[in-house]
Design a protein around this motif. Structure first.
Motif, PDB file in Angstrom:
ATOM      1  N   PRO A 168      -5.429   9.636  -2.112  1.00  0.00           N
ATOM      2  CA  PRO A 168      -4.779  10.944  -2.275  1.00  0.00           C
ATOM      3  C   PRO A 168      -3.299  10.936  -1.910  1.00  0.00           C
ATOM      4  N   GLY A 169      -2.903  10.068  -0.984  1.00  0.00           N
ATOM      5  CA  GLY A 169      -1.502   9.991  -0.575  1.00  0.00           C
ATOM      6  C   GLY A 169      -0.645   9.122  -1.466  1.00  0.00           C
ATOM      7  N   GLY A 170      -1.258   8.480  -2.475  1.00  0.00           N
ATOM      8  CA  GLY A 170      -0.505   7.660  -3.416  1.00  0.00           C
ATOM      9  C   GLY A 170      -0.605   6.169  -3.169  1.00  0.00           C
ATOM     10  N   GLU A 171      -1.029   5.748  -1.972  1.00  0.00           N
ATOM     11  CA  GLU A 171      -1.198   4.329  -1.702  1.00  0.00           C
ATOM     12  C   GLU A 171      -2.476   3.823  -2.370  1.00  0.00           C
ATOM     13  N   TRP A 172      -2.688   2.507  -2.289  1.00  0.00           N
ATOM     14  CA  TRP A 172      -3.879   1.918  -2.918  1.00  0.00           C
ATOM     15  C   TRP A 172      -4.809   1.366  -1.849  1.00  0.00           C
ATOM     16  N   TRP A 173      -6.088   1.666  -1.999  1.00  0.00           N
ATOM     17  CA  TRP A 173      -7.123   1.092  -1.167  1.00  0.00           C
ATOM     18  C   TRP A 173      -7.819   0.016  -1.981  1.00  0.00           C
ATOM     19  N   THR A 174      -7.934  -1.173  -1.412  1.00  0.00           N
ATOM     20  CA  THR A 174      -8.536  -2.282  -2.151  1.00  0.00           C
ATOM     21  C   THR A 174      -9.711  -2.853  -1.385  1.00  0.00           C
ATOM     22  N   PHE A 175     -10.711  -3.292  -2.141  1.00  0.00           N
ATOM     23  CA  PHE A 175     -11.929  -3.883  -1.587  1.00  0.00           C
ATOM     24  C   PHE A 175     -12.312  -5.078  -2.455  1.00  0.00           C
TER      25      PHE A 175
END
Length: 270
Positions: free
Chosen positions: A195-202
């Protein structure tokens, strides 16, 4: 005191729970309003959360007695949860709200005071403190979506979605298995725009099978509040596409999902 793993989840669980509390604790709000879950009103949704918090307390306080609960759930089959929700929904709204508040406060206290290495029985695999807190966060947010949809309101998105997204990734093999499918041997790469524009990666960066898209869309899919075809998620690989059809971050038998093509509600606060 909560440990470093569970403390952030418990804090976010409080935020999400309080947001739903604020929404339903309004004069004149119609607790009989229908939600997207077939046969469930706003009262059913709050009643179910109160009931599940109560079951979580049983698992934590008297884990030796939870076997009886599992046997009741097995005997009740697919109707077990619905029957409990219908019983809860017959209570006055004020009583339901008070019971939900008391139950979630007691659960938060129990989770905060539990040793981090403790594992509790549940309807799926046993839960650690952090896992139980994450599961309660996921379910509270998911049912808040149903309540919001009853009034035409868009889903709330915030940094707490990271916990739900991580749970959605971690439950991949469970989702395949509960649908009678063999889980893929290799990990997927999942890249989600927060939601803040950053990326979450897994998952490994070099993985051949990949999923990319918005974190909110992914969380809607793994909580079965949206059909993947109605989102902007992009799957690369047949196994990833299959996963999106069966994904569920919650314990129990296969969920019923939501109809394809259902749009995300938009609206103003009631």
């Amino acid at each position: 005191m909560a440990d470093s793993k569970s403390a952030p989840v418990l804090a976010d669980l409080h935020v999400v729970s309080q947001a739903l509390d604020d929404l339903v604790d309004r004069d004149g709000l119609d607790w009989s309003a229908a939600t997207p879950a077939a046969g469930w009103t706003v009262a059913h949704q709050i009643g179910h959360l109160a009931w599940t918090d109560e079951k979580a307390l049983v698992a934590m306080r008297t884990p030796e007695a939870f076997g009886d609960e599992l046997r009741r759930a097995l005997a009740g089959g697919a109707d077990y949860v619905d029957a409990a929700a219908h019983a809860q929904a017959r209570k006055p709204a004020a009583q339901l709200l008070a019971e939900w508040r008391a139950g979630r406060a007691a659960l938060a206290e129990a989770l905060t005071g539990a040793a981090s290495d403790t594992r509790f029985p549940w309807y799926g695999p046993p839960m650690s403190v952090a896992s139980m807190a994450t599961a309660r966060l996921m379910e509270t947010w998911a049912h808040s979506l149903d309540v919001r949809a009853a009034f035409g309101l868009a889903p709330e998105a915030g940094p707490w979605l990271r916990h739900i997204a991580r749970l959605g990734v971690r439950t991949r093999d469970f989702a395949f298995g509960v649908h009678g499918l063999t889980p893929p041997a290799a990990e997927f790469r999942v890249e989600l725009r927060a939601p803040g524009g950053e990326w979450w990666t897994f998952g490994p960066e070099e993985a051949e099978q990949r999923l990319t898209g918005d974190a909110l869309d992914f969380c809607l899919v793994v909580t079965q509040r949206a059909d993947a075809a109605a989102t902007g998620l992009v799957a690369v690989g047949e196994s990833v596409s299959t996963w999106l059809r069966v994904a569920q971050a919650f314990a129990g038998p296969p969920g019923r999902g939501r109809e394809a093509g259902v749009e995300t509600p938009r609206g103003e606060e009631p």
